[in-house]
Design an enzyme around this catalytic site. Structure first.
Site, PDB file in Angstrom:
ATOM      1  N   GLN A 282       5.079  -0.894 -15.593  1.00 56.03           N
ATOM      2  CA  GLN A 282       3.897  -1.750 -15.646  1.00 56.03           C
ATOM      3  C   GLN A 282       3.592  -2.261 -17.052  1.00 56.03           C
ATOM      4  O   GLN A 282       2.437  -2.511 -17.392  1.00 56.03           O
ATOM      5  CB  GLN A 282       2.694  -1.010 -15.042  1.00 56.03           C
ATOM      6  CG  GLN A 282       2.883  -0.742 -13.552  1.00 56.03           C
ATOM      7  CD  GLN A 282       1.804   0.125 -12.945  1.00 56.03           C
ATOM      8  OE1 GLN A 282       0.762   0.352 -13.550  1.00 56.03           O
ATOM      9  NE2 GLN A 282       2.051   0.631 -11.741  1.00 56.03           N
TER      10      GLN A 282
ATOM     11  N   CYS B 209     -12.113  15.134  15.631  1.00 57.37           N
ATOM     12  CA  CYS B 209     -12.838  14.189  14.784  1.00 57.37           C
ATOM     13  C   CYS B 209     -13.579  13.247  15.721  1.00 57.37           C
ATOM     14  O   CYS B 209     -13.356  13.265  16.930  1.00 57.37           O
ATOM     15  CB  CYS B 209     -11.909  13.420  13.843  1.00 57.37           C
ATOM     16  SG  CYS B 209     -10.754  12.315  14.696  1.00 57.37           S
TER      17      CYS B 209
ATOM     18  N   ILE C 111       0.828  -1.206   0.000  1.00 56.47           N
ATOM     19  CA  ILE C 111       0.000   0.000   0.000  1.00 56.47           C
ATOM     20  C   ILE C 111       0.860   1.253   0.000  1.00 56.47           C
ATOM     21  O   ILE C 111       1.819   1.366   0.769  1.00 56.47           O
ATOM     22  CB  ILE C 111      -0.977   0.001   1.200  1.00 56.47           C
ATOM     23  CG1 ILE C 111      -1.970   1.146   1.091  1.00 56.47           C
ATOM     24  CG2 ILE C 111      -0.231   0.005   2.534  1.00 56.47           C
ATOM     25  CD1 ILE C 111      -3.145   1.034   2.042  1.00 56.47           C
TER      26      ILE C 111
END
EC number: 2.8.1.4
Length: 482
Positions: free
Chosen positions: A296, A456, A184
């Site tokens: 890629q 938050c 990630i």
């Protein structure tokens, strides 16, 4: 309150033993997610659906929303379960439930029936539909594309009045497939590819290669925690961070410019494969799409794969960027990705699109692989549930307050959608809205003579952003936790 969970259709065509296993796993996943909202709720599995019964009416919306994000669920029916005596009783109960919804609308009635009765589903549809049409003057029957469809389910002597239908995300329950490790970066591609494997039933762990310092890692932690919390919180997963700056430095110093991109990716695959082997993970997941960047191409992807025996999954291989961004928008990672720095693309000025294996191997002979071994050995492995706690320990210099002074302003950093759904109002203090993904570019425009109290709902994002702003030199920030 009661919810009926309908299974993803692919589950229903499995063999009896596999179907039962999937339903058991999905039932456990639902319990794991919903116990945070109501520990007394009951989750009961049946052959073709799962029932969720809860007592705390205040948690109804939260429970419903959570169910729509659990993989393996096709749709959710919010129902009122009542006894009935005959068709006229069904009509009377339907009239009470649906009168207000049908005023001035076209409608039809659809009935599903199980058990032994002296009437058919069509009989109920006609009787109830005719009765509603007679008793609600402004409503009229329309069997094709009506404004409102009245859904009823009859099972033995019970009537389910369907108050609402809500679509799930489908897929297989997490845990029905083996674990994977997602590489990630926090961008559009890796977030979407991680979500797609979660939706397909895999427990997704995260491996992050840090090329940009603490601020970059904080951003990626936010993405990983968001994905896990939103779609995969039924299971514990790992977040593994590897400081790859020494590897990049070695590549920049010793590797030919044109080969840097492919070699960097080969190093990442080598490192991730070691992590996967350490934790018994069966496959790696990347967000690569064919031809999107120089590394890629098919030739380069084959060379990248050659360095490891670990299976590499590329769920986005045939997707174009617009499709990927649309998916990121749907799952809620678009705003993270737009502000995430991308470091991989800047290390090579003229990358090769068709690398030659012999040249790549010759260049890699110059590389000191002890550096790679060292960064993997020193990788930071965190239970993703501990990200909030770890952040709290890291942000020791950021004060957490439960009150405010005359020079303080609360900064609501939730997303715009969350702010609109649940506006924050605190008596005696100004509240300013600035979504977390705009802090890096817009916080400096705020009045710096004020002390800003970041807020938050759960406190995770506010702590992470407080650390980030401190690193940027802003000392007038605190975390607000009333």
């Amino acid at each position: 309150m009661k919810f009926i969970i309908k299974l993803f259709p692919e589950i229903t065509i499995k063999s009896q033993s596999v179907r039962l296993r999937f339903i058991k796993i999905l039932t456990g996943n639902i319990r794991n997610v919903l116990k945070h909202y109501d520990e007394t709720l009951a989750v009961v599995r049946h052959w073709d659906n799962i029932e969720v019964r809860a007592k705390d009416e205040n948690q109804r919306l939260a429970i419903r929303d959570a169910l729509t994000r659990i993989p393996g669920i096709h749709h959710i029916l919010e129902v009122e379960d009542v006894p009935f005596t005959d068709m006229h009783d069904i009509f009377e109960k339907a009239l009470v439930q649906y009168r207000d919804q049908l005023e001035g609308k076209t409608f039809c009635v659809r009935v599903k029936r199980r058990g032994k009765h002296d009437f058919s589903s069509i009989d109920v549809e006609r009787y109830v539909g005719g009765g509603l049409n007679q008793h609600i003057e402004s409503a009229r029957v329309k069997l094709t594309n009506p404004d409102v469809t009245v859904h009823l389910e009859v099972e033995d002597d019970r009537l389910l009045l369907i108050k609402g239908r809500y679509e799930g995300i489908g897929g297989f329950p997490i845990g029905t497939q083996e674990d994977v490790l997602s590489l990630i970066s926090g961008g559009f591609d890796s977030g979407v590819s991680s979500y797609m494997l979660m939706r397909r039933g895999c427990r997704v762990h995260y491996c992050f290669f840090n090329l940009g310092g603490a601020a970059h890692e904080i951003g990626v932690r936010q993405v990983a925690h968001y994905l896990w919390n939103r779609f995969g919180s039924s299971h514990r997963v790992r977040f593994v961070a590897i400081n790859f700056e020494p590897v990049v430095g070695e590549i920049l110093e010793k590797i030919d410019d044109g080969q840097m991109g492919v070699i960097l990716k080969r190093m990442m695959v080598r490192a991730a494969s070691k992590v996967a082997e350490r934790y018994g993970v069966q496959a790696l997941v990347t967000g690569e799409a064919l031809g999107q960047v120089s590394s890629q191409t098919l030739t380069n992807l084959r060379l990248i794969d050659n360095v490891s025996d670990t299976l590499i999954l590329r769920p986005l291989i045939s997707y174009d960027k617009e499709h990927i961004i649309n998916l990121a928008r749907q799952i809620g990672t678009e705003d993270f990705a737009r502000t995430m720095p991308e470091y991989c693309g800047v290390i090579s000025k003229s990358p090769t699109v068709k690398a030659v294996k012999s040249k790549i191997e010759a260049e890699e002979e110059k590389f000191d692989f002890s550096i790679l071994d060292k960064v993997v050995e020193e990788a930071n492995n965190v239970d993703i549930r501990e990200i909030a706690q770890q952040t709290e320990q890291e942000v020791v210099e950021v004060e957490t307050v439960n009150g405010f002074g005359p020079n303080d302003v609360i900064l609501d950093i939730r997303s715009i959608d969350e702010q609109e759904d649940k506006p924050l109002k605190v008596e005696g203090i100004d509240v300013v809205s600035l979504p977390f993904y705009k802090l890096s570019t817009k916080f400096g425009d705020l009045d710096q003579s004020k002390t800003w109290l970041l807020w938050c709902e759960r406190g995770v994002m506010s702590r992470l952003q407080a650390l980030y702003l401190r690193e940027q030199g802003f000392n007038n920030v605190k975390v607000y936790r009333p």
